[in-house]
Design a protein around this motif. Sequence first.
Motif, short mmCIF file in Angstrom:
data_model
loop_
_atom_site.label_atom_id
_atom_site.label_comp_id
_atom_site.label_asym_id
_atom_site.label_seq_id
_atom_site.Cartn_x
_atom_site.Cartn_y
_atom_site.Cartn_z
N MET A 157 21.13 33.75 37.06
CA MET A 157 22.33 33.47 37.04
C MET A 157 23.83 34.89 37.06
SD MET A 157 23.73 29.65 36.28
CE MET A 157 23.23 30.30 34.14
N LYS A 158 24.44 35.10 37.40
CA LYS A 158 25.50 36.01 37.27
C LYS A 158 26.77 36.60 36.59
CE LYS A 158 27.24 35.57 42.07
NZ LYS A 158 26.27 35.47 43.31
N VAL A 159 26.63 37.44 36.45
CA VAL A 159 27.63 37.23 35.25
C VAL A 159 28.78 38.44 35.45
CG1 VAL A 159 26.62 37.85 33.28
CG2 VAL A 159 29.49 37.36 32.71
N LEU A 160 29.90 38.39 35.29
CA LEU A 160 30.73 39.35 35.17
C LEU A 160 31.38 40.57 33.78
CD1 LEU A 160 33.02 38.44 38.64
CD2 LEU A 160 31.16 39.66 39.00
N LEU A 161 31.24 41.43 33.64
CA LEU A 161 31.61 42.21 32.73
C LEU A 161 32.99 43.03 32.73
CD1 LEU A 161 28.19 42.78 33.12
CD2 LEU A 161 29.00 43.10 30.70
N ASP A 162 33.97 42.46 31.57
CA ASP A 162 35.41 42.69 31.92
C ASP A 162 35.12 44.18 30.67
OD1 ASP A 162 37.81 42.89 31.76
OD2 ASP A 162 38.80 41.18 30.58
N THR A 163 36.32 44.86 30.99
CA THR A 163 36.00 45.51 30.10
C THR A 163 35.87 46.02 29.23
OG1 THR A 163 38.39 47.17 31.38
CG2 THR A 163 37.74 48.31 29.34
N ASN A 164 36.92 45.08 28.22
CA ASN A 164 36.44 45.23 26.45
C ASN A 164 34.85 44.36 26.60
OD1 ASN A 164 36.56 41.96 27.19
ND2 ASN A 164 39.07 41.56 26.89
N GLY A 165 34.43 43.88 26.97
CA GLY A 165 32.96 43.10 27.10
C GLY A 165 31.99 43.80 26.89
N LEU A 166 32.09 44.99 27.84
CA LEU A 166 31.40 46.18 27.81
C LEU A 166 31.72 47.29 26.19
CD1 LEU A 166 31.39 47.27 31.25
CD2 LEU A 166 29.26 46.98 30.29
N MET A 167 32.86 46.70 26.04
CA MET A 167 33.25 47.47 24.56
C MET A 167 32.87 46.78 23.32
SD MET A 167 37.08 49.17 25.46
CE MET A 167 37.60 50.08 23.84
N VAL A 168 32.57 45.69 23.92
CA VAL A 168 31.94 44.64 22.30
C VAL A 168 30.34 45.52 21.36
CG1 VAL A 168 30.58 42.59 21.82
CG2 VAL A 168 33.06 43.08 22.93
N GLU A 185 42.50 41.21 38.80
CA GLU A 185 42.64 40.19 39.67
C GLU A 185 41.71 40.30 40.85
OE1 GLU A 185 44.60 42.80 38.85
OE2 GLU A 185 46.62 41.43 37.91
N ALA A 186 40.57 41.32 40.20
CA ALA A 186 39.63 42.32 41.11
C ALA A 186 38.01 40.88 39.94
CB ALA A 186 39.31 43.11 41.08
N LEU A 187 38.14 40.69 39.51
CA LEU A 187 37.44 39.89 37.97
C LEU A 187 37.60 38.80 38.60
CD1 LEU A 187 37.57 41.18 34.89
CD2 LEU A 187 35.48 40.70 36.26
N LEU A 188 38.74 38.08 38.79
CA LEU A 188 39.10 36.79 38.85
C LEU A 188 38.60 36.26 40.35
CD1 LEU A 188 40.57 33.31 38.66
CD2 LEU A 188 42.55 34.50 38.89
N ASP A 189 39.12 37.40 41.56
CA ASP A 189 38.39 37.12 42.62
C ASP A 189 37.55 37.26 43.25
OD1 ASP A 189 39.13 37.24 46.07
OD2 ASP A 189 38.60 38.81 45.77
N LEU A 190 36.34 37.86 42.81
CA LEU A 190 34.80 37.97 42.58
C LEU A 190 34.21 36.10 42.18
CD1 LEU A 190 32.54 39.41 44.93
CD2 LEU A 190 32.41 40.72 42.17
N LEU A 216 35.59 33.79 42.07
CA LEU A 216 35.71 32.25 42.22
C LEU A 216 34.88 32.65 43.86
CD1 LEU A 216 39.26 32.49 42.68
CD2 LEU A 216 38.16 30.82 41.49
N LYS A 217 34.72 33.54 44.03
CA LYS A 217 34.09 33.31 45.84
C LYS A 217 32.52 33.86 45.69
CE LYS A 217 37.20 36.67 48.71
NZ LYS A 217 37.36 38.06 48.59
N THR A 218 32.10 34.04 44.95
CA THR A 218 30.64 33.94 43.92
C THR A 218 29.88 33.45 43.06
OG1 THR A 218 30.79 35.84 42.37
CG2 THR A 218 30.55 36.91 44.79
N GLY A 219 31.40 32.50 42.56
CA GLY A 219 30.52 31.84 41.31
C GLY A 219 29.72 31.65 39.84
#
Length: 127
Positions: A1-12, A79-84, A86-89
Amino acid sequence: MKVLLDTNGLMVPGEFGVDVFEELERLGYRRFLVLRPVLRELESLSRLADSRRDRIAARIGLLLAEGCEIVEASGGADEALLDLALKTGAAVFTNDKELKKKLSTRGVTVIHLRQRRRLEIANRKEF
């Protein structure tokens, strides 16, 4: 499974010392994606954040992002995180409260830091 990492996620990792990749793998995620707008936010924070701690955490996030798949995207990170997503699951790892609400109401799986030491899949009722 794939996961998109947000800015604050990479700062954790820099803020709390949590191995986010180990934690994501524990949750079943093996593909780690970082959007270009997230990298831009990290680059900006690494230079301009108010606190030294945040600047260091952003630099650590940039180093960690090098081991991820970089995805080209335009616009703002949220916006880019939400869009991708939704498109990729793909799921999204973020601690941003407003973004978690937006993602959750659109049916996107959200992963967040719990008790400053582990990641978990968020329950919609938490927002």
